[in-house]
Design a protein around this motif. Sequence first.
Motif, PDB file in Angstrom:
ATOM      1  N   MET A 128      51.386 127.918 -51.697  1.00 40.25           N
ATOM      2  CA  MET A 128      51.361 126.825 -52.660  1.00 40.25           C
ATOM      3  C   MET A 128      51.994 127.295 -53.970  1.00 40.25           C
ATOM      4  O   MET A 128      51.674 128.370 -54.470  1.00 40.25           O
ATOM      5  N   LYS A 129      52.865 126.464 -54.517  1.00 38.89           N
ATOM      6  CA  LYS A 129      53.535 126.792 -55.779  1.00 38.89           C
ATOM      7  C   LYS A 129      53.513 125.567 -56.682  1.00 38.89           C
ATOM      8  O   LYS A 129      53.538 124.432 -56.210  1.00 38.89           O
ATOM      9  N   TYR A 130      53.469 125.818 -57.998  1.00 42.30           N
ATOM     10  CA  TYR A 130      53.506 124.735 -58.979  1.00 42.30           C
ATOM     11  C   TYR A 130      54.951 124.390 -59.319  1.00 42.30           C
ATOM     12  O   TYR A 130      55.779 125.279 -59.530  1.00 42.30           O
ATOM     13  N   TYR A 131      55.213 123.085 -59.408  1.00 39.17           N
ATOM     14  CA  TYR A 131      56.526 122.563 -59.786  1.00 39.17           C
ATOM     15  C   TYR A 131      56.332 121.558 -60.905  1.00 39.17           C
ATOM     16  O   TYR A 131      55.312 120.873 -60.966  1.00 39.17           O
ATOM     17  N   ILE A 132      57.325 121.456 -61.796  1.00 40.23           N
ATOM     18  CA  ILE A 132      57.296 120.487 -62.885  1.00 40.23           C
ATOM     19  C   ILE A 132      58.377 119.442 -62.631  1.00 40.23           C
ATOM     20  O   ILE A 132      59.498 119.780 -62.235  1.00 40.23           O
ATOM     21  N   ALA A 133      58.035 118.182 -62.837  1.00 42.63           N
ATOM     22  CA  ALA A 133      58.982 117.088 -62.609  1.00 42.63           C
ATOM     23  C   ALA A 133      59.997 117.042 -63.748  1.00 42.63           C
ATOM     24  O   ALA A 133      59.636 116.934 -64.912  1.00 42.63           O
ATOM     25  N   ALA A 134      61.264 117.135 -63.388  1.00 45.58           N
ATOM     26  CA  ALA A 134      62.350 117.037 -64.366  1.00 45.58           C
ATOM     27  C   ALA A 134      62.985 115.656 -64.330  1.00 45.58           C
ATOM     28  O   ALA A 134      63.756 115.300 -65.214  1.00 45.58           O
ATOM     29  N   GLN A 135      62.655 114.884 -63.306  1.00 47.85           N
ATOM     30  CA  GLN A 135      63.170 113.522 -63.163  1.00 47.85           C
ATOM     31  C   GLN A 135      62.002 112.611 -62.824  1.00 47.85           C
ATOM     32  O   GLN A 135      61.030 113.041 -62.209  1.00 47.85           O
ATOM     33  N   GLY A 136      62.104 111.381 -63.207  1.00 45.21           N
ATOM     34  CA  GLY A 136      61.059 110.415 -62.903  1.00 45.21           C
ATOM     35  C   GLY A 136      60.856 109.469 -64.064  1.00 45.21           C
ATOM     36  O   GLY A 136      61.787 109.176 -64.818  1.00 45.21           O
ATOM     37  N   LEU A 137      59.616 109.037 -64.231  1.00 39.90           N
ATOM     38  CA  LEU A 137      59.266 108.096 -65.283  1.00 39.90           C
ATOM     39  C   LEU A 137      58.960 108.836 -66.578  1.00 39.90           C
ATOM     40  O   LEU A 137      58.287 109.865 -66.546  1.00 39.90           O
TER      41      LEU A 137
END
Length: 83
Positions: free
Chosen positions: A69-78
């Motif tokens: 499991m790894k953490y990701y940050i949203a760079a696209q979206g709302l």
Amino acid sequence: MDPYIGQIQLFPYNFEPRGWILCDGRSLQVMQNQALYSLIGTTFGGNGTTTFNIPDLRNANPLAMTNQMKYYIAAQGLYPQRS
């Protein structure tokens, strides 16, 4: 449903899903990531003019039994709206 820019989420992937960046503390260019920069600024480092850093959550795995499991940050979206 699209994620909010800046949202952090756990995924069981060894690759970056489209629109997400691994939370590994890397430096990003402000010009290529203006929306994300406007939300987190230089909280995690960077010079604030041309670069900023994303959080480094490589050692923050809540499931100590597995490193899948790894953490990701949203760079696209709302873009989050203030109420």
